[in-house]
Scaffold this motif. Sequence first.
Motif, PDB file in Angstrom:
ATOM      1  N   ASP A 344       0.927  -1.013   0.073  1.00 13.46           N
ATOM      2  CA  ASP A 344       0.029  -0.036  -0.113  1.00 13.46           C
ATOM      3  C   ASP A 344       0.968   1.371   0.081  1.00 13.46           C
ATOM      4  O   ASP A 344       1.836   1.454   0.826  1.00 13.46           O
ATOM      5  N   MET A 345       0.364   2.147  -0.906  1.00 15.14           N
ATOM      6  CA  MET A 345       1.377   3.286  -1.189  1.00 15.14           C
ATOM      7  C   MET A 345       0.969   4.273   0.059  1.00 15.14           C
ATOM      8  O   MET A 345      -0.222   4.739  -0.038  1.00 15.14           O
ATOM      9  N   ALA A 346       1.775   5.015   0.680  1.00 18.84           N
ATOM     10  CA  ALA A 346       1.303   5.849   2.149  1.00 18.84           C
ATOM     11  C   ALA A 346       1.679   7.123   1.695  1.00 18.84           C
ATOM     12  O   ALA A 346       1.009   8.010   2.257  1.00 18.84           O
ATOM     13  N   TYR A 347       2.524   7.408   0.723  1.00 22.49           N
ATOM     14  CA  TYR A 347       3.014   8.870   0.553  1.00 22.49           C
ATOM     15  C   TYR A 347       3.608   8.852  -0.884  1.00 22.49           C
ATOM     16  O   TYR A 347       4.012   7.872  -1.257  1.00 22.49           O
ATOM     17  N   LEU A 348       3.825  10.052  -1.513  1.00 25.49           N
ATOM     18  CA  LEU A 348       4.543  10.245  -2.812  1.00 25.49           C
ATOM     19  C   LEU A 348       5.265  11.417  -2.717  1.00 25.49           C
ATOM     20  O   LEU A 348       4.884  12.442  -2.272  1.00 25.49           O
ATOM     21  N   GLU A 349       6.865  11.265  -3.019  1.00 23.43           N
ATOM     22  CA  GLU A 349       7.528  12.203  -2.965  1.00 23.43           C
ATOM     23  C   GLU A 349       7.960  12.698  -4.408  1.00 23.43           C
ATOM     24  O   GLU A 349       8.512  11.868  -5.147  1.00 23.43           O
ATOM     25  N   PHE A 350       8.006  13.868  -4.593  1.00 19.99           N
ATOM     26  CA  PHE A 350       8.373  14.526  -5.981  1.00 19.99           C
ATOM     27  C   PHE A 350       9.814  14.866  -5.805  1.00 19.99           C
ATOM     28  O   PHE A 350      10.181  15.550  -5.156  1.00 19.99           O
TER      29      PHE A 350
END
Length: 378
Positions: A344-350
Amino acid sequence: LGLYLSISLIFTPGHSLASEEGVKPEVNRKIEALLNTKSLVIDGVEILTRPILLEVYADHDFEPYWTEPGHVQKLMDLIDQSADHGLDPADYNALLLHRLVFQQSRSPSAQLEAEEEILLMESLLRYGYHRRFGKVKASSLDPDINFRRELFNDQPPSVTIEQALGAASLADFVQMVAANGPVYRHLQDVLARYRDIEEAGGWPTVAEGPALRKGDQDDRVAAVRQRLAVTGDLPAGTSTTSPDFDRDVERAVVFFQARHALDDDGIVGKQTIEALNVPAKVRVNQLRLSLERLRWVNQEAADTLVAVNIAGFRVFFYKNGQLEWTTRAMVGKHYRKTPVFRGDMAYLEFNPTWTIPPGILRNDTLPAIKRDPNYLAS
């Protein structure tokens, strides 16, 4: 298989799985005795799910579940459609069940009814397990694979069986239990298309020789055109006999190369010719294996997800079942592979910073610096 599915089911009096007066206690006793046999084989079929069946039927006082002809028809439909998932109907005793359940000349007996009952449930449990977890144990092929093997829920198996047989559509119930996402459904569509191609005779091969590129004239170009037309890489209506390697052929080659994770330079070289000449039957089996691998990791109905094709160096973002975005991806080397997992993806960092991981630093970067002090600068 399609022949008997198209025939309406006719059960003669006394030959149904349950008599009109109700299930006889003798049938219950036969089911219990059979399931308590340590190594149970019925008509040449080893009952692999015997421990689970014993629990299921013990919770049901060993009464038969398959008491309605409609239930049997639903199971037969499900088994016949298993090929759509890359599975083999023979694994679920399709022909044997047809012979045992639908033949009209047999003598009714409690023993035969008990055997039929167990065979039907064995086939359903095998199919359900394969759809949810896959036919092959993933860790036996890749010990580092990381995913959960969760059951449908925490309720007793007998309750799940009752829900399945009581559902308006057994196929829809299994689809819910063994849910799949857009990548899986797309592969099913492609598998059906490639099976049609295989049944139609496959595609022509391209002879080996010097690389072909835009502007060339060569008799082999016609074979390239014909090959690419079969899989739809060359647009319909484009000539399949011309020896000219024109812009249309180049675009078709680029499309084919991109689909097969090759350098999409539009040049028909050695690797591209090898990929073009892979037989349709092999491609069909690759698609079947790909569906199996997806069953290992993609167990919930996720229409919004990020999927990485490790072998193809690509990452895909699906939103509400539609492909929204794709780009290149970095993956590990053959000897230090990117792991296969689901999470499960909890966050996204650009635009994240990137620090060399310790393993790459130790095994790759430092040895390269020792060989060439200008390695990092270059």
